[in-house]
Design an enzyme around this catalytic site. Sequence first.
Site, PDB file in Angstrom:
ATOM      1  CE1 TYR A 149     119.283  51.123  95.270  1.00 17.87           C
ATOM      2  CE2 TYR A 149     118.384  49.629  93.617  1.00 17.87           C
ATOM      3  CZ  TYR A 149     119.092  49.833  94.784  1.00 17.87           C
ATOM      4  OH  TYR A 149     119.625  48.764  95.475  1.00 17.87           O
TER       5      TYR A 149
HETATM    6  P1  NAD Z   1     118.209  48.593 104.161  1.00 16.87           P
HETATM    7  O1  NAD Z   1     117.626  49.926 103.854  1.00 16.87           O
HETATM    8  O2  NAD Z   1     117.453  47.682 105.047  1.00 16.87           O
HETATM    9  O3  NAD Z   1     119.680  48.775 104.764  1.00 16.87           O
HETATM   10  C1  NAD Z   1     120.540  49.813 104.342  1.00 16.87           C
HETATM   11  C2  NAD Z   1     121.095  50.492 105.590  1.00 16.87           C
HETATM   12  O4  NAD Z   1     122.048  51.473 105.150  1.00 16.87           O
HETATM   13  C3  NAD Z   1     120.029  51.244 106.413  1.00 16.87           C
HETATM   14  O5  NAD Z   1     120.033  50.786 107.750  1.00 16.87           O
HETATM   15  C4  NAD Z   1     120.433  52.705 106.311  1.00 16.87           C
HETATM   16  O6  NAD Z   1     120.184  53.462 107.478  1.00 16.87           O
HETATM   17  C5  NAD Z   1     121.932  52.585 106.009  1.00 16.87           C
HETATM   18  N1  NAD Z   1     122.441  53.771 105.323  1.00 16.87           N
HETATM   19  C6  NAD Z   1     121.951  54.349 104.208  1.00 16.87           C
HETATM   20  N2  NAD Z   1     122.665  55.428 103.882  1.00 16.87           N
HETATM   21  C7  NAD Z   1     123.645  55.549 104.814  1.00 16.87           C
HETATM   22  C8  NAD Z   1     124.696  56.472 105.028  1.00 16.87           C
HETATM   23  N3  NAD Z   1     124.876  57.528 104.213  1.00 16.87           N
HETATM   24  N4  NAD Z   1     125.515  56.285 106.088  1.00 16.87           N
HETATM   25  C9  NAD Z   1     125.326  55.243 106.932  1.00 16.87           C
HETATM   26  N5  NAD Z   1     124.326  54.339 106.784  1.00 16.87           N
HETATM   27  C10 NAD Z   1     123.498  54.485 105.735  1.00 16.87           C
HETATM   28  O7  NAD Z   1     118.516  47.911 102.730  1.00 16.87           O
HETATM   29  P2  NAD Z   1     118.818  46.381 102.364  1.00 16.87           P
HETATM   30  O8  NAD Z   1     117.647  45.869 101.621  1.00 16.87           O
HETATM   31  O9  NAD Z   1     119.340  45.646 103.546  1.00 16.87           O
HETATM   32  O10 NAD Z   1     120.002  46.575 101.309  1.00 16.87           O
HETATM   33  C11 NAD Z   1     121.366  46.463 101.703  1.00 16.87           C
HETATM   34  C12 NAD Z   1     122.251  46.651 100.476  1.00 16.87           C
HETATM   35  O11 NAD Z   1     121.958  45.669  99.481  1.00 16.87           O
HETATM   36  C13 NAD Z   1     122.075  48.008  99.780  1.00 16.87           C
HETATM   37  O12 NAD Z   1     123.337  48.429  99.317  1.00 16.87           O
HETATM   38  C14 NAD Z   1     121.163  47.695  98.612  1.00 16.87           C
HETATM   39  O13 NAD Z   1     121.334  48.610  97.548  1.00 16.87           O
HETATM   40  C15 NAD Z   1     121.663  46.307  98.247  1.00 16.87           C
HETATM   41  N6  NAD Z   1     120.660  45.497  97.549  1.00 16.87           N
HETATM   42  C16 NAD Z   1     119.527  45.092  98.214  1.00 16.87           C
HETATM   43  C17 NAD Z   1     118.599  44.304  97.544  1.00 16.87           C
HETATM   44  C18 NAD Z   1     117.359  43.816  98.227  1.00 16.87           C
HETATM   45  O14 NAD Z   1     116.558  43.141  97.562  1.00 16.87           O
HETATM   46  N7  NAD Z   1     117.125  44.122  99.499  1.00 16.87           N
HETATM   47  C19 NAD Z   1     118.823  43.931  96.203  1.00 16.87           C
HETATM   48  C20 NAD Z   1     119.976  44.385  95.572  1.00 16.87           C
HETATM   49  C21 NAD Z   1     120.912  45.141  96.261  1.00 16.87           C
END
Ligand code: NAD
Length: 323
Positions: A149
């Site tokens: 990841y």
């Molecule tokens: P989440 O899974 O709740 O949201 C991600 C969304 O992206 C989902 O709704 C999913 O359906 C959509 N998605 C995934 N692949 C896709 C594609 N190919 N086309 C269209 N939509 C797509 O995740 P989150 O926790 O809200 O994370 C949001 C962002 O923040 C991500 O990029 C994640 O890597 C980053 N991030 C999150 C955290 C955390 O602690 N939650 C920490 C560091 C980075």
Amino acid sequence: MMSRVLVTGAAGFIGSHLVDALLARGVTVLGLDRRRLGEHPLAGENLATAVTNRLFTPYHLDLATDQLDDVVKGCDTVFHLAARPGVRQSWGGEFLDYAQANVVGTHRLLDACTREGVRRLVVASSSSVYGPADRPSREIDPTCPVSPYGVSKLAAEHLCLAYARRPDSRLSVAALRYFTVYGPRQRPDMLIGRILFAAYTGFPITLYGDGSQRREFTYVSDVVTATLGAAHLDVRAAVINVGGGASVSMRGVIDEAAKVTGRQVPVKVVDAQPGDVPATAADLTRAGRLLGYWPTVGLHEGLARQSAWLVNLSRDRLAAFTS
Ligand code: NAD
């Protein structure tokens, strides 16, 4: 000034909060996600308020496969939050989806932004691009992801920066390295929601390792503030940490959750997992200098807010904690 923006990953945890904050500022928001709102219960709940706002239009598209030019056209800013998150599953056969969503999807979005003349992209990167560290990580530190990841997020970050640095590029990029985000709507696979769920139901939380691992927990409204601020940054390509201001052990969070809920948290201890670093901590000097950012919600207050949200959850959302 932002007037029309695209948010990718709009139906997710952080993306939906960002959508709400943009709409509250009177911005026209196009919300792209591969989850269909009517079919995916959590996505529908996350955007329940947004869909009632005439400034919001949802788009059911997959970044890795669908045509993106039409949705990007006319946007002054793109907030790119769509990704396949989660460390543990990225080791197995599902890596193809991580590569498709995080790397191929980012590349296709960048190509569409270039063709359509988008000027600003803010991308959600991650603390998982850093390797094990014994002091708060700075953006100039070497990156060394220890999970597939993390590798996919670093690849996405580098792709965005490479597009911004092309001599003929009109696109500027701010890559924000979020540190473990929590708050209402948190993904059901994430630790804090599971701890609170354990406190209220007695369904034990699975603790990987001895609980001494430390994480910098960041409340979601602080992440949104930093993300909105990054849209106005006057630099071509920047990488910025976004953290919660303190690093806390897993045992420390469990103790704090017990205080907030007034309940014991049942714990099932299993072996530590590959890809989990012993500690994450953010040096926030650059975020302060470039964005004027400093987190405002501490762990106790953040846990109290997530706890208040959790006690009113829908059946679908509660079921997701036990799956
Ligand atoms: P989440 O899974 O709740 O949201 C991600 C969304 O992206 C989902 O709704 C999913 O359906 C959509 N998605 C995934 N692949 C896709 C594609 N190919 N086309 C269209 N939509 C797509 O995740 P989150 O926790 O809200 O994370 C949001 C962002 O923040 C991500 O990029 C994640 O890597 C980053 N991030 C999150 C955290 C955390 O602690 N939650 C920490 C560091 C980075």
